[in-house]
Write a protein that holds these residues in place. Structure first.
Motif, PDB file in Angstrom:
ATOM      1  N   ALA A   1       0.705  -1.161  -0.023  1.00  0.00           N
ATOM      2  CA  ALA A   1      -0.047  -0.028  -0.026  1.00  0.00           C
ATOM      3  C   ALA A   1       0.844   1.237   0.134  1.00  0.00           C
ATOM      4  N   VAL A   2       2.004   1.190   0.917  1.00  0.00           N
ATOM      5  CA  VAL A   2       2.789   2.482   0.759  1.00  0.00           C
ATOM      6  C   VAL A   2       3.569   2.488  -0.396  1.00  0.00           C
ATOM      7  N   THR A   3       3.945   1.599  -1.142  1.00  0.00           N
ATOM      8  CA  THR A   3       4.651   1.573  -2.310  1.00  0.00           C
ATOM      9  C   THR A   3       3.504   2.299  -3.342  1.00  0.00           C
ATOM     10  N   HIS A   4       2.435   1.791  -3.206  1.00  0.00           N
ATOM     11  CA  HIS A   4       1.384   2.380  -4.291  1.00  0.00           C
ATOM     12  C   HIS A   4       1.188   3.975  -4.084  1.00  0.00           C
ATOM     13  N   TYR A   5       1.210   4.324  -2.542  1.00  0.00           N
ATOM     14  CA  TYR A   5       1.257   5.733  -2.323  1.00  0.00           C
ATOM     15  C   TYR A   5       2.440   6.554  -3.122  1.00  0.00           C
TER      16      TYR A   5
ATOM     17  N   GLY B   1       2.310   5.947  -7.033  1.00  0.00           N
ATOM     18  CA  GLY B   1       1.148   6.554  -7.743  1.00  0.00           C
ATOM     19  C   GLY B   1       0.849   8.014  -7.692  1.00  0.00           C
ATOM     20  N   GLY B   2       2.082   8.724  -7.134  1.00  0.00           N
ATOM     21  CA  GLY B   2       1.975   9.918  -7.021  1.00  0.00           C
ATOM     22  C   GLY B   2       1.888  10.789  -5.951  1.00  0.00           C
ATOM     23  N   GLY B   3       1.124   9.978  -4.831  1.00  0.00           N
ATOM     24  CA  GLY B   3       0.544  10.543  -3.669  1.00  0.00           C
ATOM     25  C   GLY B   3       1.775  11.244  -2.842  1.00  0.00           C
ATOM     26  N   LEU B   4       2.838  10.675  -2.529  1.00  0.00           N
ATOM     27  CA  LEU B   4       4.049  11.345  -1.890  1.00  0.00           C
ATOM     28  C   LEU B   4       4.447  12.851  -2.742  1.00  0.00           C
ATOM     29  N   VAL B   5       4.644  12.749  -4.171  1.00  0.00           N
ATOM     30  CA  VAL B   5       5.162  13.789  -4.482  1.00  0.00           C
ATOM     31  C   VAL B   5       3.939  14.927  -4.510  1.00  0.00           C
ATOM     32  N   ALA B   6       2.755  14.619  -4.710  1.00  0.00           N
ATOM     33  CA  ALA B   6       1.661  15.597  -4.405  1.00  0.00           C
ATOM     34  C   ALA B   6       1.675  16.360  -3.145  1.00  0.00           C
ATOM     35  N   ASP B   7       1.776  15.434  -2.114  1.00  0.00           N
ATOM     36  CA  ASP B   7       1.927  16.043  -0.510  1.00  0.00           C
ATOM     37  C   ASP B   7       2.968  16.815  -0.355  1.00  0.00           C
ATOM     38  N   LEU B   8       4.389  16.232  -0.807  1.00  0.00           N
ATOM     39  CA  LEU B   8       5.525  17.071  -0.614  1.00  0.00           C
ATOM     40  C   LEU B   8       5.647  18.158  -1.437  1.00  0.00           C
TER      41      LEU B   8
ATOM     42  N   ASP C   1      14.197  10.349 -11.187  1.00  0.00           N
ATOM     43  CA  ASP C   1      13.684  10.121  -9.820  1.00  0.00           C
ATOM     44  C   ASP C   1      14.163  10.853  -9.083  1.00  0.00           C
ATOM     45  N   LYS C   2      14.365  12.138  -9.522  1.00  0.00           N
ATOM     46  CA  LYS C   2      14.820  13.488  -8.717  1.00  0.00           C
ATOM     47  C   LYS C   2      13.916  14.363  -8.515  1.00  0.00           C
ATOM     48  N   LEU C   3      13.833  14.832  -7.097  1.00  0.00           N
ATOM     49  CA  LEU C   3      12.497  15.664  -6.723  1.00  0.00           C
ATOM     50  C   LEU C   3      13.001  16.831  -6.368  1.00  0.00           C
ATOM     51  N   TYR C   4      13.312  18.182  -7.000  1.00  0.00           N
ATOM     52  CA  TYR C   4      14.053  19.283  -6.504  1.00  0.00           C
ATOM     53  C   TYR C   4      13.093  20.192  -5.962  1.00  0.00           C
TER      54      TYR C   4
END
Length: 460
Positions: A9-13, A16-23, A118-121
């Protein structure tokens, strides 16, 4: 959900873009605690970004003014399910360094999250917004899918870590009961290797020091007065050259630690290689011993005259901001007095010494043999499929002494960043693979704590 389903489930989060959106929402908050910052943004991060999230998870949330005048706010969130269960304290800091937008490369801006592969700036992607977001989201998933944590949790968020955790220690002293716990499990700093989790149980201390040579008001013509008036920049450079030798080995006797003992050396022996200059640092130490077991001195900035528009003049003053990173065994109260004695003995009484702006961090270490440490190590090994790197302390500095010395807690840090992340500089970024594995290991760790809560509560 069982362990495997929770990890899925956390892998899907993440995928699936959830972490990027929250961050992205957190990065957009310009919560700078340094010179570019505004106090209202520091409060807004806690009031508008964190409080709604934590309240929805069933945490009781309180926001406090800093106990020191001019300090940044702090947040405590508590979810106490059963007093007979162990309590885990989670820490994070929502403040970030100056954005310095002019130093970022084209296409990037510090307060807009940009994904490239794979980089989030963005500012805070590595230090520290993604790190406490991962841990909070792991707790949230556990509550949502199981209806409970299975242990008690408290969260402390501060907004002044990048200025030395100003007021944090006074706040801890005044709020010991609100922060009572059995263990600190938190995330900051970098992994040693991208593909392997890291654990550390303390941090090097850090103290910044201002050096000043102030000989006269104003500048004087370098032709008319060259050879007649002393040059403060040369004097300051000569003084600094006595603090280390040409390869950076510390020459102030009291700054050379005695705590690099055989057991610490054994812990550091099998760590992966680190990027280093072969002819720099303590000659007889390995790279890992130099950065985790020894002290280091650096000149952070120097100034005399105007480097962008030099004039034919001898400046009246010169100054430098320097820094000592130090391990356990270095007397923090003797750092500046020892430097004063050293410079005086080398003929530089004219060099003024003072602590630089910001709080100093004390050095800490915690035993890797503690039962909580072994439990966390085994949990991470099970999830990651291999043993994590275990360090006695981080090379950087954290307010870990507030947890060990004031709250009396065992402290375990599990970083979700990497050494080349650009923190404190331009182009700061996080790596999605580390974030994904961070979500996996933290969710599984919290589940393991819940399933072993009774036995863990017995650990003294």
């Amino acid at each position: 959900m069982d362990r495997a389903q929770l990890i899925e489930a956390v892998t899907h989060y993440v995928d699936g873009g959830g972490l990027v959106a929250d961050l992205a929402t957190l990065v957009a908050r310009r919560s700078v605690s340094q010179s570019e910052g505004r106090r209202e943004d520091l409060y807004a991060y806690l009031q508008e970004d964190m409080q709604p999230l934590l309240s929805a998870m069933g945490f009781a949330v309180e926001i406090f003014d800093n106990p020191r005048e001019g300090g940044a706010p702090l947040l405590i969130a508590s979810r106490i399910e059963d007093e007979s269960l162990p309590t885990v304290l989670v820490y994070g800091h929502g403040d970030v360094c100056n954005g310095e937008a002019h130093r970022w490369r084209e296409g990037l801006e510090p307060f807009t999250l940009v994904r490239e592969g794979d980089k989030l700036y963005g500012r805070g992607t590595a230090d520290n917004k993604i790190q406490h977001l991962i841990n909070i989201k792991a707790l949230e998933l556990l509550i949502r899918e199981r209806g409970r944590l299975g242990f008690n949790a408290r969260i402390i968020l501060e907004m002044a870590e990048e200025t030395g955790s100003f007021g944090l220690r006074e706040f801890f002293i005044a709020n010991r009961e609100r922060l009572a716990a059995d263990v600190l499990i938190a995330s900051d700093g970098p992994r040693l290797a991208i593909d392997t989790p890291t654990m550390f149980m303390g941090s090097r201390g850090g103290m910044s020091i201002d050096l000043m040579v102030n000989l006269r008001d104003g500048d004087h013509h370098s032709g008319n007065f060259g050879g007649l008036l002393a040059d403060p920049a040369i004097i300051l450079a000569q003084a600094i050259s006595t603090i280390t030798d040409a390869r950076g080995q510390i020459l102030v006797p009291e700054w050379r630690p005695t705590s690099l003992t055989p057991d610490i050396r054994a812990t550091l022996r099998d760590l992966p290689p680190r990027r280093h200059d072969a002819e720099w640092g303590e000659r007889d130490l390995t790279p890992s011993e130099r950065v985790f077991g020894w002290n280091s001195f650096a000149v952070l900035a120097m100034s005399s005259g105007n480097i962008d528009a030099p004039q034919n003049a001898i400046a009246g003053s010169a100054r430098a901001t320097c820094q000592l990173r130090f391990v356990v065994g270095t007397d923090i109260n003797d750092i500046i007095p020892a430097l004063r004695r050293h410079l005086d003995s080398h003929g530089f009484p004219m060099v003024e010494i003072s602590p630089a702006r910001g709080e100093a961090f004390r050095a800490t270490r915690f035993s890797p043999d503690h039962p909580w440490v072994r439990f966390v190590e085994n949990s991470l090994t099970r999830t990651a499929g291999g043993r994590p790197h275990v360090l006695p302390n981080l090379a950087g500095s954290l307010p870990n002494d507030a947890f060990t010395d004031i709250l009396g807690l065992p402290t375990i840090w599990i970083p979700h960043s990497h050494a080349e992340c650009g923190q404190h500089g331009p182009n700061e970024h996080a790596l999605v693979p580390i974030a994904r594995e961070g979500m996996q290991i933290m969710t599984a760790l919290f589940l393991d704590i819940a399933e072993n809560a009774k036995s863990l509560k017995q650990i003294a």
